[in-house]
Design an enzyme around this catalytic site. Structure first.
Site, PDB file in Angstrom:
ATOM      1  CD  GLN A  78      29.011  30.353  58.141  1.00 51.88           C
ATOM      2  OE1 GLN A  78      28.106  30.910  58.011  1.00 51.88           O
ATOM      3  NE2 GLN A  78      29.479  29.928  59.678  1.00 51.88           N
ATOM      4  CG  PHE A  79      35.268  26.717  55.702  1.00 49.14           C
ATOM      5  CD1 PHE A  79      35.818  25.712  56.556  1.00 49.14           C
ATOM      6  CD2 PHE A  79      35.678  27.773  55.603  1.00 49.14           C
ATOM      7  CE1 PHE A  79      36.369  25.999  57.552  1.00 49.14           C
ATOM      8  CE2 PHE A  79      36.502  28.134  57.149  1.00 49.14           C
ATOM      9  CZ  PHE A  79      36.915  27.093  57.938  1.00 49.14           C
ATOM     10  CB  THR A  80      32.118  26.723  59.676  1.00 48.49           C
ATOM     11  OG1 THR A  80      31.270  27.643  59.571  1.00 48.49           O
ATOM     12  CG2 THR A  80      33.272  27.402  59.750  1.00 48.49           C
TER      13      THR A  80
END
Length: 147
Positions: A78-80
């Site tokens: 999850q890059f967010t």
């Protein structure tokens, strides 16, 4: 590198209406990589995650690790987690580029799977994550070496 660790009774990840990863009792972990992260952070946090004692012992105290209870990991990229929210629209310039992050996620998964059963989400895919949080217990782990 950032991990959002949730103790779960069960968890799964779905991509295109197909379950790609699923566990019963264990840890569902959102995994994010920052622009300066390397294998060094992945090595450190893989060990920290596996040894993290957030499961109850016979006295109800958080004193057992996921390995101690025979649980599994569900790792979800999850890059967010590296969103910058100075304005109303998030920016992700502090996240590691996808091509490098994909390899680092695979490396992290491999390190964890040497010691415990691991399921994963799919890097870069639109995923639906389902979980039954147990507790709830949610812990954030972060590490950035300044080499």
């Amino acid at each position: 590198m950032k991990l959002v660790v949730q103790r779960v009774s069960s968890a799964s990840v779905e991509v295109d209406k197909k379950i790609v990863g699923e566990i019963d009792k264990g840890l569902m972990v959102l995994v994010g990589f920052g622009e300066n992260d390397t294998q060094k952070e992945a090595d450190y946090l893989s060990q920290k995650l596996i040894k993290l004692r957030i499961f109850p012992d016979e006295n109800g105290r958080m004193n057992k690790s996921v390995r101690d209870i025979g649980g599994k990991l569900l790792l979800v990229p999850q890059f967010t987690l590296y969103a910058s929210t100075k304005k109303n629209r998030p920016s992700f310039h502090k996240a590691l580029s996808q091509d490098i992050a994909t390899g680092l996620f695979d490396y992290f998964t491999s390190k964890c799977s040497r010691e415990i059963d691991v399921e994963t989400g799919e890097f870069g895919a639109y995923m639906k994550v389902n979980l039954l949080n147990d507790g709830p217990v949610t812990i954030i782990l972060e590490k950035e070496f300044n080499d």
